[in-house]
Enzyme design. Sequence first.
Site, PDB file in Angstrom:
ATOM      1  N   SER A  59      15.114 -24.332  23.616  1.00  0.00           N
ATOM      2  CA  SER A  59      13.933 -24.231  22.750  1.00  0.00           C
ATOM      3  C   SER A  59      13.034 -23.035  23.040  1.00  0.00           C
ATOM      4  CB  SER A  59      13.102 -25.511  22.842  1.00  0.00           C
ATOM      5  OG  SER A  59      13.716 -26.539  22.109  1.00  0.00           O
ATOM      6  N   LYS A  62      12.147 -20.778  20.184  1.00  0.00           N
ATOM      7  CA  LYS A  62      11.008 -20.955  19.273  1.00  0.00           C
ATOM      8  C   LYS A  62       9.925 -19.897  19.449  1.00  0.00           C
ATOM      9  CE  LYS A  62      11.674 -25.949  18.644  1.00  0.00           C
ATOM     10  NZ  LYS A  62      12.629 -26.470  19.625  1.00  0.00           N
ATOM     11  N   SER A 114       7.537 -28.772  20.684  1.00  0.00           N
ATOM     12  CA  SER A 114       8.913 -28.294  20.522  1.00  0.00           C
ATOM     13  C   SER A 114       9.643 -28.980  19.377  1.00  0.00           C
ATOM     14  CB  SER A 114       9.699 -28.479  21.831  1.00  0.00           C
ATOM     15  OG  SER A 114      10.813 -27.622  21.874  1.00  0.00           O
TER      16      SER A 114
END
Length: 335
Positions: A59, A62, A114
């Site tokens: 993640s 991101k 997230s």
Amino acid sequence: MRNKILLIMFLICVLVFGAYVSVTSVNANASAAAEIAMELTTGTVLEEGNADCKLPMASTTKIMTAIIIVEDCDLDEVITVPDAAVGVEGSSIYLKKGEEIDIRDLLYGLMLRSGNDSATALAIHHSGSVEKFVEEMNARAANIGAVHTHFTNPSGLPDDEHYTTARDLCNIACYAMRNETFKTVVSTRSHKGNFRSYANKNKMLYSYDGANGVKTGYTLKAGRCLVSSAERNGMDVVTVVLNCPDMYERSKTLLDNAFNNFKLLSLSENKLFMSGRVLCKLAKSHNLVVKIDENLDFKVIPLVESKKVNSGDLVAELQIYDSNGLIFKENLYSI
């Protein structure tokens, strides 16, 4: 024949073991598969290990998704959640079909919680489809200089063609952290929005003095990944650890090493130097990372005779030396 076969097997073992040692011995104290620490404003690398090894990043992906949204979108715009963003696998902010929400709350949900569903909603809002948004992610990465990075989705879900390097990811994070809106988002411990409220699950913000971002990540394929940023004494350091079981502790160690051993030297364009009898200065301000205990030698090297100087003329060169030699040089202009 048997001896030849044994010899060949031995040589193969030596080569394999030698290759393993060369990769893993870059930093004997590291617990991460790859890591790096970089000063934000100059991009100076302070410490690294396997920093150019291609790895999944979960993640922490991101970061790229968020900076594109920050740069291109109206954060106050209210949208209706698209069907494709409902029920996305992995971490989630639990968007509902037909729900109305503004881009700002989606952005905070992306970075603080997230949310993979938030990533999908933002991607579709920006580009019309996830596929088109991924094209934009790869184009932006290339523009930043992250040429060993390839995205296949906006959230970091596992895919063999979704990878980065610690160096690339750190460059992306440094780029993003120079944006004040992005920095505000990732340094926020809790967010109360018009549609949603969140608490940031990045433990660095609560446990490390000066921490101001940026993003956690985890999948079985990528392991534990963390991009961190902290500021002390005017110096901001960004670190990346990939596939690191003790990602918080290792990141703190990298940051401690940076702050304990280096400082940021600011050379202002307003600082005056003397070249013979001529006052002169730099054309613009510069930042320089130097070792804390280093004695620096500043030299002004005249380039013209002082009798022939007009205001704004190139008159000298500033040179700065440390114990290893020349570390900085720049022109000086008459005032």
